[in-house]
Scaffold this motif. Sequence first.
Motif: not given
Length: 105
Positions: A23-30, A49-61, A76-84
């Motif tokens: 779940v956490a990896l899927t949310a991050a990749i999506v 980003d907000v939704v991903t933070m919540v999903i990841v925190a709920l999934a893996i803590g 801006p522009l830095v968010d194009d990298f797969p940081a999540w």
Amino acid sequence: MTIVSNFNRFSPPAQLTSGRVVVALTAAIVADGLQIFLQAVPFAPQLIDVVTMVIVALAIGFHVLLLPTFVIELVPLVDDFPAWTGCVLAVIALRRRKGRNPSTE
């Protein structure tokens, strides 16, 4: 006592199961993928980003590494990298390593 230990007192890490990891990896990749395509839509990347933070925190803590990732994704522009995706993989690796060696954090 480390900063991570202080955060874990308030939000203990979730037990890593294969389902939670998926779940956490899927949310991050999506999230990383959607942000590339929705850059032109106002506030869409920030909402993702907000939704991903919540999903990841709920999934893996919650983990302190999620905070800088959240901030980096607002630049801006830095968010194009797969940081999540990178952050979630790092948190999973750290949690699994800690499970093998409880004296580290």
